[in-house]
Every structure is written in C-alpha cells, then in structure tokens.
Design an enzyme around this catalytic site. Structure first.
Site, PDB file in Angstrom:
ATOM      1  N   LYS A  36       0.829  -1.207   0.000  1.00 33.17           N
ATOM      2  CA  LYS A  36       0.000   0.000   0.000  1.00 33.17           C
ATOM      3  C   LYS A  36       0.867   1.263   0.000  1.00 33.17           C
ATOM      4  CE  LYS A  36      -4.322  -2.042   1.383  1.00 33.17           C
ATOM      5  NZ  LYS A  36      -5.374  -2.271   2.376  1.00 33.17           N
TER       6      LYS A  36
ATOM      7  N   ARG B 165      -2.812 -10.189   5.095  1.00 36.14           N
ATOM      8  CA  ARG B 165      -3.116 -10.281   3.665  1.00 36.14           C
ATOM      9  C   ARG B 165      -1.893  -9.801   2.891  1.00 36.14           C
ATOM     10  NH1 ARG B 165      -5.666  -6.978   0.176  1.00 36.14           N
ATOM     11  NH2 ARG B 165      -7.117  -7.907  -1.301  1.00 36.14           N
TER      12      ARG B 165
HETATM   13  C1  7PM Z   1      -5.454  -0.833  -5.127  1.00 38.02           C
HETATM   14  C2  7PM Z   1      -5.330  -0.319  -3.846  1.00 38.02           C
HETATM   15  C3  7PM Z   1      -5.908  -2.093  -5.356  1.00 38.02           C
HETATM   16  C4  7PM Z   1      -5.665  -1.094  -2.782  1.00 38.02           C
HETATM   17  C5  7PM Z   1      -6.221  -2.877  -4.288  1.00 38.02           C
HETATM   18  C6  7PM Z   1      -6.118  -2.366  -3.006  1.00 38.02           C
HETATM   19  C7  7PM Z   1      -7.917  -4.902   1.894  1.00 38.02           C
HETATM   20  C8  7PM Z   1      -8.887  -5.786   1.435  1.00 38.02           C
HETATM   21  C9  7PM Z   1      -8.102  -4.632  -0.224  1.00 38.02           C
HETATM   22  C10 7PM Z   1      -7.622  -4.848   3.287  1.00 38.02           C
HETATM   23  C11 7PM Z   1      -9.270  -6.574   3.560  1.00 38.02           C
HETATM   24  C12 7PM Z   1      -5.250  -4.213  -1.807  1.00 38.02           C
HETATM   25  C13 7PM Z   1      -6.358  -3.205  -1.832  1.00 38.02           C
HETATM   26  N1  7PM Z   1      -7.427  -4.222   0.838  1.00 38.02           N
HETATM   27  N2  7PM Z   1      -9.554  -6.623   2.251  1.00 38.02           N
HETATM   28  N3  7PM Z   1      -8.995  -5.601   0.110  1.00 38.02           N
HETATM   29  N4  7PM Z   1      -8.332  -5.710   4.069  1.00 38.02           N
HETATM   30  N5  7PM Z   1      -9.909  -7.382   4.404  1.00 38.02           N
HETATM   31  O1  7PM Z   1      -4.149  -3.832  -1.368  1.00 38.02           O
HETATM   32  O2  7PM Z   1      -6.793  -4.073   3.771  1.00 38.02           O
HETATM   33  O3  7PM Z   1      -5.406  -5.335  -2.287  1.00 38.02           O
HETATM   34  S1  7PM Z   1      -7.922  -4.006  -1.830  1.00 38.02           S
END
Ligand code: 7PM
Length: 277
Positions: A223, A257
């Site tokens: 991130k 994650r």
């Molecule tokens: C762009 C920026 C694409 C951020 C995708 C993302 C989370 C999640 C995501 C989290 C849970 C990513 C994010 N982030 N589900 N889904 N917790 N539970 O980094 O922090 O994949 S999307």
C-alpha cells in the site's frame, strides 16, 4: 481464540499468524489473452502462493483502489466464480471471496468459497442476510467513505477509538442478524479513508483491537503508505510490506493479507518462534 472453519470443511488454524495470499482477477491483473489463459494463470498463481505457505487465498474481482469505479455484478461474477470453482476443487486451503455484493457472496459460497471478505463490512443492502445464509466466516473491514472519494481529506478525532467503535457496531449488527461471533473476523482497513498518520496510528495501537474478542486481519501489503514511509523503496514495497506484517503479527494480528506470500511466511515464522506459545 478458536480456529475458524470454512464451509467446505477446510480448516484455518489461527493458533499463529497466517498469511492470506492475494489473487486479483481484475482485467488489469489478468488482461486479455482469453478466458482460459486468465483462468490458468490465476490457478497457477494461487498454487504458487499455497506452495509458499499461504493458509488462505483471497479472490477479488472488484478493484477497491482509491478512485476506482464500481464493477457491475454480472462482470464480477464472470471474473471470480470460475476461478473460485477451479480453486475450490484444487487447493488444500480455504478460498476467500473479496466482495461487497450479496449475489456474489451467494454464488461464491455455492462455488466452494470458505470465507467472505467485505471491505464494506456487510453494509450493502442484503449483504448481512446473504452472508448469514452462506454460514461462512466473514471479515468485516473498516472504511471511511467509499473507494471513489475516501482519500479526499479523511478525518478522525481518535482514529483507533472510532475504527474500533465502527467494528463493534458491525459485529453487533451481524450477531443480531444471526451470524455468530465465532464466525467474525475484523480488519481496521489500512488505506481505506485514512491519512498516513491515521494508518501509522492504527498499526502502532493494533493491539487494542484485541478487545473486540475476535481474530484481527490486516492488509498493508504494497500500500502507498509504505512508499511514503520508506521513500520510493526498492523491490516494489516488499521490505516495508514485510516489516508491517511483522509489526502487525507482534501486535496480535491473526491473518496478514499479502501479495508476496513467501517473504511474509518466512518473516512470520520468526515472530512465531520468538513470541508464539
Ligand atoms: C489498489 C489499492 C488495489 C488497494 C487494491 C487495493 C484490503 C482488502 C483490499 C484490506 C481486507 C489491496 C487493496 N485491501 N480486504 N482488500 N483488508 N480485508 O491492497 O486491507 O489489495 S484491496
């Protein structure tokens, strides 16, 4: 904290911090090449993550990146359901579906998914009822605002207190709707309507989320907050991602994650050796 079981009977043992491998099935990640090529690539990527030690695979077809546009349900179904079906029949570990749509939750459960991961914390109309009907564990994530606008001037008085209060409220809504607390996981939602200072404060005080009495999941991998701390890091934000995973695990996170599963698993083995029981 007891183990969480998935609907397909694949066990997720949370006796120590586990790694959830991220499998994006958005067009930007598995573009053109045809339907079967992208299914094959998704399968191979998931198998590689399991070999690296992932205890669960999170399949997402709707990009929730800041500024992202919503994806129609039919398109999200087309993206994730064939992948979940194939993975459920192949993998030894449970599969999580990253969705906010009731119809996708139900179809994913029928296709063999073992967990629902909802960045809207089941606030969309019909989502609580759909999740309850699947009988699957659910991850409730905090987000201030909505993806398109959430990073425009997010504000909190006390970020930890407010995020905890939100998650406690969502837990209450779930238990009132018939989802037992044994089936609930919570997530402070790093980067979802938060400034760098908010994200750092949440990570510093992550241990306080133990008060909620359910497993904590953390998603920080790659991130933008990491780049803002580490300053244009080498290796695509890998090292700050691993450092954040270690901090989260030391502060009680049960699931991390991650995109880079192997590095996270190796780093968390150190946390388990030193702090585990
Ligand atoms: C762009 C920026 C694409 C951020 C995708 C993302 C989370 C999640 C995501 C989290 C849970 C990513 C994010 N982030 N589900 N889904 N917790 N539970 O980094 O922090 O994949 S999307």
């Amino acid at each position: 904290m007891g183990p969480v079981w998935d609907g397909a009977g694949k066990r997720l043992d949370l006796g120590r911090t586990r790694v959830m491998g991220i499998l994006n099935v958005t067009p930007d990640s598995f573009s053109d090449g045809g339907e079967f090529l992208s299914l094959d690539r998704a399968l191979r990527r998931a198998l590689a993550m399991v070999e690296e030690g992932a205890a669960i695979i999170d399949v997402g077809g709707e990009s929730t990146r800041p500024g992202a546009q919503p994806v129609p349900e039919a398109e999200e179904l087309d993206r994730v359901i064939p992948v979940i079906e194939a993975l459920a029949g192949t993998l030894s570990v449970p599969i999580s579906v990253d969705t906010s749509k009731p119809g996708v939750m139900e179809a994913a459960a029928r296709a063999g998914a073992g967990m629902i991961n909802d960045v809207y914390a089941l606030r969309r109309p019909g989502a609580i009822e759909a999740a309850r009907a699947t009988a699957l564990p659910v991850c409730l994530m905090h987000m201030q605002g909505e993806p398109r606008t959430m990073q425009q001037d997010p504000r909190y008085g006390d970020v930890v207190g407010e995020v905890k209060r939100f998650l406690a409220q969502r837990m209450k809504a779930c238990t009132a709707a018939g989802i037992p607390r044994e089936r609930i996981i919570v997530d402070p939602g790093f980067g979802f309507g938060k400034t760098l200072a908010h994200n750092v404060g949440l990570l510093r005080r992550l241990g306080e989320f133990q008060d909620l009495g359910v497993p904590v999941l953390v998603g920080i991998s790659r991130k933008s907050m990491l780049a803002r701390v580490a300053g244009a890091p080498a290796m695509g934000r890998l090292y700050p991602s691993v450092a954040a995973a270690v901090i989260a695990a030391i502060n009680g996170a049960r699931i991390v994650r991650a995109h880079d599963v192997g590095p996270a698993v190796e780093a968390l083995a150190m946390v388990d050796a030193v702090y585990g029981d």
